[in-house]
Design an enzyme around this catalytic site. Structure first.
Site, PDB file in Angstrom:
ATOM      1  N   ARG A 462       0.853  -1.190   0.000  1.00 56.20           N
ATOM      2  CA  ARG A 462       0.000   0.000   0.000  1.00 56.20           C
ATOM      3  C   ARG A 462       0.891   1.243   0.000  1.00 56.20           C
ATOM      4  O   ARG A 462       1.154   1.832   1.050  1.00 56.20           O
ATOM      5  CB  ARG A 462      -0.942  -0.027   1.202  1.00 56.20           C
ATOM      6  N   ASN A 514       7.595 -13.342   4.016  1.00 56.10           N
ATOM      7  CA  ASN A 514       6.429 -12.555   4.404  1.00 56.10           C
ATOM      8  C   ASN A 514       5.868 -13.108   5.716  1.00 56.10           C
ATOM      9  O   ASN A 514       5.015 -13.999   5.716  1.00 56.10           O
ATOM     10  CB  ASN A 514       5.374 -12.597   3.298  1.00 56.10           C
ATOM     11  N   ARG A 519       7.761  -7.666  12.060  1.00 56.31           N
ATOM     12  CA  ARG A 519       7.613  -6.339  12.648  1.00 56.31           C
ATOM     13  C   ARG A 519       8.301  -6.244  14.004  1.00 56.31           C
ATOM     14  O   ARG A 519       8.617  -5.152  14.473  1.00 56.31           O
ATOM     15  CB  ARG A 519       6.136  -5.983  12.786  1.00 56.31           C
ATOM     16  N   ASP A 537      -1.685   1.329   7.205  1.00 60.70           N
ATOM     17  CA  ASP A 537      -3.010   1.883   6.921  1.00 60.70           C
ATOM     18  C   ASP A 537      -3.561   2.722   8.076  1.00 60.70           C
ATOM     19  O   ASP A 537      -4.694   3.201   8.013  1.00 60.70           O
ATOM     20  CB  ASP A 537      -3.999   0.765   6.578  1.00 60.70           C
ATOM     21  N   GLU A 624      -0.132 -12.011  15.868  1.00 57.15           N
ATOM     22  CA  GLU A 624       1.163 -11.594  16.413  1.00 57.15           C
ATOM     23  C   GLU A 624       0.984 -10.526  17.485  1.00 57.15           C
ATOM     24  O   GLU A 624       1.759 -10.450  18.453  1.00 57.15           O
ATOM     25  CB  GLU A 624       2.078 -11.100  15.284  1.00 57.15           C
ATOM     26  N   ASP A 625      -0.067  -9.698  17.358  1.00 57.22           N
ATOM     27  CA  ASP A 625      -0.324  -8.668  18.361  1.00 57.22           C
ATOM     28  C   ASP A 625      -0.818  -9.272  19.670  1.00 57.22           C
ATOM     29  O   ASP A 625      -0.450  -8.826  20.761  1.00 57.22           O
ATOM     30  CB  ASP A 625      -1.329  -7.646  17.827  1.00 57.22           C
TER      31      ASP A 625
END
Length: 715
Positions: A462, A514, A519, A537, A624-625
């Site tokens: 994006r 990927n 992160r 985003d 993952e969060d």
């Protein structure tokens, strides 16, 4: 020639003599003034003493003697009454100005003299005062709150026994209350009631015309309880002490015991089904046929007799059902025996609910899901059971073990309302499990502001929203560096020359695979302690919001501080944890799509997180969060912190199929994640909290130049 001379001598002024004379005058004046002051002080003190002495003679302490021969008061048949005001609150029915007479920031409580109230035919309004009400009045009179002067009383308590509605004539008792000399529509009067209503309706509140009086009662439901005004009490059991344990017993024979008399047939049928399916785990007892002794119970299946409530000492959990009334003796009897109560009472207001955190002392099962009770308690760890037992013993000993403690706690509730600045904190009113809440990061409590933060942006394809985000972040004063993690191996990122021209350095890192876990890689390019993890985003945050979040993180550098929040909840139907994304009053997770973390957590996630969990996250491109929230909560035993009221974080420019969370299976997987992580960590480490951090002045009508953070979003 003789010359005569006349020498004139002028009179010399004697300063020394004048000074001495003046000094003596002032000295005399000073002593006279001092004498007058002392005389006035003595007279003032004497007048106060005489006034106090005169008042003590006028207002004598109520004596609880000879309740069999009380002076009679005849109630006129035409005495007007005022029904209970169902709309009362602390702000419209309570006169707080009556509560400022104490010099100790303490309420003063007056008890009316004992009298016998009868109608014009000599019929008494109530039966002879009960032992419990006598003990109640005695506790008030002997407490620190008592005053013998009704004119200086904040709270007034009638000496009319209203504990049991079955022992009084409602109409006549209402008139007796309304005829009290200081009644004034019930203002600042406190009525105690334990057993309310009568057959067949069994109202949840005592059926008396008490006007604006406060009601301390047992058996409130959520419809009858006046929040912040009434005081919810337990139904006191005079036999509870027979089953009291002095020490917590770890090993008990039964998992669950139901010992209430005459429970609802539907509940009994469900329990019998459970007893058949889970033999030797649940014990069902009822009144023994033909005996009529409350301290005896008989097994429903074997009809064997047991001493009650001593038998509760052999059970880990005790059922507490709704009967004809909400309040039941079984609660205090279970607490005394250190048996963890299981509430199967929908809509009940629990005793002292604003003082006691019942989540740490009881289990709750909805009435329609009684059939799941074995599954619910079977999943509770032995450690959690010990914590519940410790809390049960604490609250029983502190609040429920005697009439005196129940009464004093009720007055303490009123005291805290009147003088909230002296209110006891949570740790003083509940048994707090002491956990190791030490900071695992070993750096100062407040991180230095000068270091700033690094923004780590995980992106895939994006470009437009990525550039918009970078431009907006560049306006945040504390931003030091932007780190773009390009997670697309099939497409090359745009060259840095095409990135927005900002005054802060931008670094671009291309990953080999990927993975969402990328992160959290501990990149060497991260030189600050604070890291803003943000999705490409999240373009709706303002610079004020991000800067404020950084300031909050500086105060709590060992926590996750951010914007989107979520909650975990226990599902009694499935006996599993559930991921909750709806807006609620509680949060237990802050998503790392827009959150500040210390860079230490990235290292711990990469090096310390079990590899099977990381692999599962990367394979499913999800959670993952949640994993990071588990990791931080497990290490700190602390909840995250949500900042600002903003709740909506959907990208307005993004296509739905570009968003991972657009998949319907995404939410199902997140529930699976929570249960998978709970099993892997060996416990549920997430902590729920009911607050968020907002700038102090952002909603106040002050000029913008006086506010530091003006641009704070609402949603």
């Amino acid at each position: 020639m003789k010359i005569s001379t006349k020498i004139c001598t002028s009179k010399v002024f004697n300063f020394n003599s004048y000074y001495t004379s003046s000094h003596n005058k002032y000295k005399n004046f000073f002593f006279i003034l001092l004498f007058l002051i002392l005389l006035i002080s003595v007279l003032f003190i004497f007048s106060l003493s005489w006034s106090s002495y005169d008042e003590s003679k006028k207002f004598e302490k109520v004596k609880l003697v000879n309740i069999y021969n009380l002076p009679e008061v005849i109630i006129k048949s035409g005495t007007p009454t005022k029904p209970r005001n169902v709309h009362c609150t602390h702000w419209n029915c309570f006169n707080i100005y009556k509560c400022g007479h104490s010099a100790f920031d303490r309420i003063s409580v007056y008890v009316y003299p004992l009298k016998k109230y009868v109608d014009e035919d000599g019929v008494p309004a109530t039966e002879l005062m009960s032992k419990e009400y006598y003990q109640l009045l005695e506790a008030v009179i002997n407490s620190k709150y008592y005053t013998a002067n009704p004119n200086k009383a904040c709270i007034l308590i009638p000496s009319i026994d209203t504990l049991n509605q079955g022992r009084l004539r409602s109409n006549l008792t209402s008139k007796a209350l309304n005829s009290l000399p200081h009644w004034n529509g019930g203002e600042n009067h406190l009525i105690f009631n334990l057993i309310s209503g009568s057959s067949p309706d069994f109202a949840p509140v005592v059926e008396l015309d008490i006007g604006n009086a406060l009601l301390a009662g047992a058996g409130f439901d959520t419809y009858s309880f006046r929040e912040g005004f009434d005081i919810p009490l337990p139904l006191y059991s005079p036999v509870a002490h027979l089953g009291k344990v002095d020490h917590i017993q770890r090993n008990r024979t039964w998992l669950i015991t139901s010992s209430q008399i005459n429970i609802n047939p539907h509940f009994l049928n469900e329990l019998q089904k459970l007893s058949y399916q889970h033999r030797n785990q649940i014990q069902i007892l009822d009144a023994c046929a033909g005996i009529g002794n409350y301290t005896q119970r008989c097994d429903v299946s074997s009809e064997s007799e047991h001493a009650y409530p001593q038998l509760l000492q052999e059970s880990t959990f005790c059922m507490v059902f709704r009967g004809e009334r909400m309040a039941q003796f079984a609660l205090l009897e279970a607490l005394a025996a250190n048996c963890i109560p299981i509430f199967v009472i929908d809509g009940a207001v629990l005793p002292f609910k604003n003082v006691i955190d019942w989540k740490h002392s009881a289990i709750f099962v909805m009435e329609d899901y009684l059939g799941t009770v074995i599954d619910v308690v079977s999943t509770i760890s032995s450690k959690r059971v010990r914590e519940l037992q410790s809390s049960v013993k604490f609250i029983y000993d502190k609040y429920f073990s005697s009439i005196e403690k129940i009464v004093i706690t009720s007055l303490d509730v009123v005291q805290d309302r009147i003088y909230p600045q002296w209110r006891k904190v949570y740790d003083q009113t509940n048994l707090v499990r002491r956990e190791d809440n030490s900071n695992p990061l070993f750096f100062p409590i407040t991180a230095p502001k000068s270091h700033g933060f690094t923004a780590v942006i995980l992106t895939y394809d994006r470009i437009e929203s990525l550039f918009t985000l970078i431009e907006r972040l560049s306006k945040v004063p504390s931003l030091m560096k932007v780190l773009v993690v390009w997670n697309n191996q099939k497409k090359s990122p745009p060259p840095l020359s095409e990135f927005p021209a900002i005054l802060k350095p931008i670094r671009l890192i291309r990953t080999k695979e990927n993975k969402l876990s990328n992160r959290f890689l501990p990149f060497k390019e991260i030189e600050t302690e604070a890291v803003l993890h943000i999705d490409d985003d999240i373009v709706m945050l303002t610079s004020d919001e991000v800067e404020f979040a950084y300031e909050v993180w500086r105060e709590f550098p060992d926590r996750i501080v951010g914007f989107p929040s979520r909650m975990h909840k226990w599902d009694n139907i499935t006996s599993t944890w559930k991921y909750e994304s709806e807006w609620t009053n509680e949060i237990s997770m802050v998503l790392t799509g827009a959150a500040f973390l210390h860079k230490y957590w990235s290292y711990l996630y990469t090096k310390g997180m079990p590899s099977n969990l990381k692999d599962w996250v990367d394979d499913h491109m999800n959670c993952e969060d949640i994993a990071m929230n588990f990791l931080v909560a497990n290490a700190t035993n602390k909840p995250p912190i949500k900042v600002t009221p903003r709740k909506k974080f959907k990208c307005p420019e993004c296509i739905n199929n570009e968003m991972l969370s657009a998949d319907l299976g995404h939410m199902v997987e997140r529930t699976q994640c929570i249960n998978r992580f709970t099993k892997a960590f060996g416990r549920m480490p997430l902590k729920s909290v009911e607050f968020r951090a907002d700038p102090v002045l952002f909603k106040d009508p002050f000029p913008e130049k006086l506010k530091r953070f003006n641009d704070i979003g609402s949603l």
